[in-house]
Design a protein around this motif. Structure first.
Motif, PDB file in Angstrom:
ATOM      1  N   ALA A 175      34.979  16.394  24.720  1.00 39.33           N
ATOM      2  CA  ALA A 175      33.606  16.034  25.071  1.00 39.33           C
ATOM      3  C   ALA A 175      33.259  16.660  26.410  1.00 39.33           C
ATOM      4  N   THR A 176      31.977  16.973  26.591  1.00 35.78           N
ATOM      5  CA  THR A 176      31.492  17.492  27.867  1.00 35.78           C
ATOM      6  C   THR A 176      30.200  16.793  28.245  1.00 35.78           C
ATOM      7  N   ILE A 177      29.929  16.809  29.549  1.00 38.14           N
ATOM      8  CA  ILE A 177      28.683  16.251  30.051  1.00 38.14           C
ATOM      9  C   ILE A 177      28.219  17.112  31.212  1.00 38.14           C
TER      10      ILE A 177
ATOM     11  N   THR B  31      25.250  15.616  26.774  1.00 33.26           N
ATOM     12  CA  THR B  31      26.608  15.440  26.263  1.00 33.26           C
ATOM     13  C   THR B  31      26.844  16.244  24.993  1.00 33.26           C
ATOM     14  N   ASN B  32      28.101  16.529  24.756  1.00 33.78           N
ATOM     15  CA  ASN B  32      28.506  17.249  23.553  1.00 33.78           C
ATOM     16  C   ASN B  32      29.877  16.737  23.153  1.00 33.78           C
ATOM     17  N   TYR B  33      30.077  16.548  21.849  1.00 31.55           N
ATOM     18  CA  TYR B  33      31.330  15.975  21.365  1.00 31.55           C
ATOM     19  C   TYR B  33      31.925  16.815  20.246  1.00 31.55           C
TER      20      TYR B  33
ATOM     21  N   VAL C 146      35.597  13.226  17.144  1.00 36.71           N
ATOM     22  CA  VAL C 146      35.498  12.030  17.984  1.00 36.71           C
ATOM     23  C   VAL C 146      34.081  11.448  18.016  1.00 36.71           C
ATOM     24  N   LYS C 147      33.151  12.099  17.384  1.00 36.48           N
ATOM     25  CA  LYS C 147      31.769  11.603  17.395  1.00 36.48           C
ATOM     26  C   LYS C 147      31.701  10.189  16.838  1.00 36.48           C
TER      27      LYS C 147
ATOM     28  N   TYR D 270      34.170   9.769  32.996  1.00 30.84           N
ATOM     29  CA  TYR D 270      34.900   8.789  32.193  1.00 30.84           C
ATOM     30  C   TYR D 270      34.884   9.196  30.724  1.00 30.84           C
ATOM     31  N   LEU D 271      35.894   8.733  30.014  1.00 34.60           N
ATOM     32  CA  LEU D 271      35.918   8.903  28.567  1.00 34.60           C
ATOM     33  C   LEU D 271      36.311   7.562  27.957  1.00 34.60           C
TER      34      LEU D 271
END
Length: 115
Positions: A49-51, A57-59, A63-64, A79-80
């Protein structure tokens, strides 16, 4: 230079939850992308994931709906939140920060999902 320190990994049963944290320090810029990557034994490192600094955000598809990435810009934290964990989520999780065309990595934290 930027230093990244992850925390929050551990052993959890399938279906359980964990929250990973990443603290950034050093030469911090306001425009950045922070992300979580993972690497399981024998596998390549993959993006989880990225932010962005703007909150986009992108997943990964895997994990979505289960994982949520967030950040606290004032504290230079990312955080994750990982819910409904599966054995296939077992890996070393790495925090990543990209800014000014440079990438920085943390040392990684182990997440093991097992009964």
């Amino acid at each position: 230079q930027v230093q990244l320190v992850e925390s929050g990994g551990g052993l959890v049963q399938p279906g359980g939850s964990l929250r990973l944290s990443c603290a950034a320090s050093g030469k911090i810029f306001s425009i950045y992308v922070m992300g979580w990557y993972r690497q399981a034994p024998g596998n390549q490192r993959e993006k989880v994931a990225t932010i962005t600094s703007g909150g986009r955000t992108n997943y990964a598809d895997s994990v979505k709906g289960r994982f949520t990435i967030s950040r606290d810009t004032a504290k230079n934290m990312a955080y994750l939140q990982m819910n409904s964990l599966k054995p296939e989520d077992t890996a070393v999780y790495y925090c990543n920060r990209e800014q000014e065309r440079r990438q920085y990595w943390g040392q990684g934290t182990q997440v093991t999902v097992s009964s």
